[in-house]
Scaffold this motif. Sequence first.
Motif, PDB file in Angstrom:
ATOM      1  N   ALA A   4      19.465   2.097  58.012  1.00  0.00           N
ATOM      2  CA  ALA A   4      20.858   2.096  57.550  1.00  0.00           C
ATOM      3  C   ALA A   4      20.976   1.492  56.156  1.00  0.00           C
ATOM      4  O   ALA A   4      21.725   1.991  55.308  1.00  0.00           O
ATOM      5  N   TYR A   5      20.259   0.425  55.914  1.00  0.00           N
ATOM      6  CA  TYR A   5      20.318  -0.222  54.607  1.00  0.00           C
ATOM      7  C   TYR A   5      19.824   0.722  53.513  1.00  0.00           C
ATOM      8  O   TYR A   5      20.459   0.853  52.457  1.00  0.00           O
ATOM      9  N   SER A   6      18.709   1.400  53.770  1.00  0.00           N
ATOM     10  CA  SER A   6      18.181   2.344  52.780  1.00  0.00           C
ATOM     11  C   SER A   6      19.167   3.468  52.511  1.00  0.00           C
ATOM     12  O   SER A   6      19.329   3.907  51.367  1.00  0.00           O
ATOM     13  N   MET A   7      19.829   3.942  53.566  1.00  0.00           N
ATOM     14  CA  MET A   7      20.827   4.996  53.412  1.00  0.00           C
ATOM     15  C   MET A   7      21.925   4.569  52.453  1.00  0.00           C
ATOM     16  O   MET A   7      22.294   5.308  51.529  1.00  0.00           O
ATOM     17  N   THR A   8      22.421   3.339  52.626  1.00  0.00           N
ATOM     18  CA  THR A   8      23.518   2.898  51.779  1.00  0.00           C
ATOM     19  C   THR A   8      23.072   2.672  50.340  1.00  0.00           C
ATOM     20  O   THR A   8      23.796   2.991  49.399  1.00  0.00           O
ATOM     21  N   LYS A   9      21.894   2.133  50.157  1.00  0.00           N
ATOM     22  CA  LYS A   9      21.429   1.866  48.800  1.00  0.00           C
ATOM     23  C   LYS A   9      21.032   3.157  48.079  1.00  0.00           C
ATOM     24  O   LYS A   9      21.144   3.253  46.851  1.00  0.00           O
ATOM     25  N   GLY A  10      20.599   4.158  48.853  1.00  0.00           N
ATOM     26  CA  GLY A  10      20.383   5.469  48.244  1.00  0.00           C
ATOM     27  C   GLY A  10      21.681   6.052  47.721  1.00  0.00           C
ATOM     28  O   GLY A  10      21.723   6.661  46.645  1.00  0.00           O
ATOM     29  N   ALA A  11      22.753   5.835  48.467  1.00  0.00           N
ATOM     30  CA  ALA A  11      24.072   6.303  48.016  1.00  0.00           C
ATOM     31  C   ALA A  11      24.520   5.554  46.760  1.00  0.00           C
ATOM     32  O   ALA A  11      25.077   6.152  45.834  1.00  0.00           O
ATOM     33  N   VAL A  12      24.276   4.260  46.721  1.00  0.00           N
ATOM     34  CA  VAL A  12      24.629   3.473  45.529  1.00  0.00           C
ATOM     35  C   VAL A  12      23.882   4.008  44.306  1.00  0.00           C
ATOM     36  O   VAL A  12      24.452   4.138  43.214  1.00  0.00           O
ATOM     37  N   LEU A  13      22.611   4.328  44.498  1.00  0.00           N
ATOM     38  CA  LEU A  13      21.804   4.846  43.387  1.00  0.00           C
ATOM     39  C   LEU A  13      22.361   6.169  42.869  1.00  0.00           C
ATOM     40  O   LEU A  13      22.537   6.353  41.655  1.00  0.00           O
ATOM     41  N   THR A  14      22.674   7.092  43.765  1.00  0.00           N
ATOM     42  CA  THR A  14      23.156   8.400  43.314  1.00  0.00           C
ATOM     43  C   THR A  14      24.593   8.339  42.808  1.00  0.00           C
ATOM     44  O   THR A  14      24.970   9.111  41.913  1.00  0.00           O
ATOM     45  N   MET A  15      25.408   7.427  43.322  1.00  0.00           N
ATOM     46  CA  MET A  15      26.734   7.211  42.737  1.00  0.00           C
ATOM     47  C   MET A  15      26.601   6.735  41.293  1.00  0.00           C
ATOM     48  O   MET A  15      27.393   7.120  40.421  1.00  0.00           O
ATOM     49  N   THR A  16      25.607   5.901  41.051  1.00  0.00           N
ATOM     50  CA  THR A  16      25.354   5.411  39.693  1.00  0.00           C
ATOM     51  C   THR A  16      25.079   6.563  38.743  1.00  0.00           C
ATOM     52  O   THR A  16      25.658   6.650  37.649  1.00  0.00           O
ATOM     53  N   TYR A  17      24.200   7.472  39.155  1.00  0.00           N
ATOM     54  CA  TYR A  17      23.873   8.617  38.302  1.00  0.00           C
ATOM     55  C   TYR A  17      25.108   9.480  38.045  1.00  0.00           C
ATOM     56  O   TYR A  17      25.346   9.951  36.931  1.00  0.00           O
ATOM     57  N   SER A  18      25.894   9.693  39.088  1.00  0.00           N
ATOM     58  CA  SER A  18      27.071  10.552  38.972  1.00  0.00           C
ATOM     59  C   SER A  18      28.109   9.957  38.027  1.00  0.00           C
ATOM     60  O   SER A  18      28.647  10.652  37.156  1.00  0.00           O
TER      61      SER A  18
END
Length: 255
Positions: free
Chosen positions: A151-165
């Motif tokens: 779950a933690y990796s899922m959320t931090k992956g989202a943070v990373l891709t939100m950053t790019y966007s």
Amino acid sequence: MKFSLKNKIAIVTGGGSGIGKAITEAFVEQGAIVHILEINPEAAEKLASELNTEREAVTVHTCDITDGEKVATVIQKIPKVDILINNAGIAHIGNLENTAGEDLDRLYQVNIKGTYNCMHACIAKMKKNRNGVIINMASIAASVGISDRFAYSMTKGAVLTMTYSVAKDYVQEGIRCNSISPARIHTPFVDGFLSKNYPGQEKEMFGKLSATQPIGRMGEPEEVANLAVYLCSDEASFITGTDFPIDGGFIKLNG
């Protein structure tokens, strides 16, 4: 002074402890005015009293970042936002099978929705000034597989891709957006985790966790804060849409 943040107005979520505390301290040292958003403000209030000796450098706002309306109300009261540090977050240990739906929802609300809420509330102010820096706290778990961090990796992956966007969508507005991805950092959370799960073995387990970093130790919150200072300074004005691992070699040297 290089890496000066003089008179910059910064918001730091979770700025009362751990990495957020170190960022707050470093920003104040570099001349910034910091607004801390904390759900439990006691530690942040203590920090503010320690830092507000020569000038009113730190203001604490009691705020649950999962509440979008509350976040918007708090940020609306801040006249200008030059820097947003999305640092607040929660951890979770577990694989797919032993991660309950409630765990997934809780991590989503804080780590993903909370980051969204703060960016959403700040972006109009930054667009108006055609200037702004956003730093999202991701994790090496967003880039490599780590056991029992589903779950933690899922959320931090989202943070990373939100950053790019966000970096892509607002680069023409003068807004820069980057992320920092720490590996293990020695914070009070680590000490609390060891005391709770390994009573009497804290020193031994601390050594084992430290040894997983190729450099042979955990990072210190101040080291993450120093990176944040650079990325928010004018010296980093050519940097956007990039993730910065600060991991003692974990990603590249553990293969």
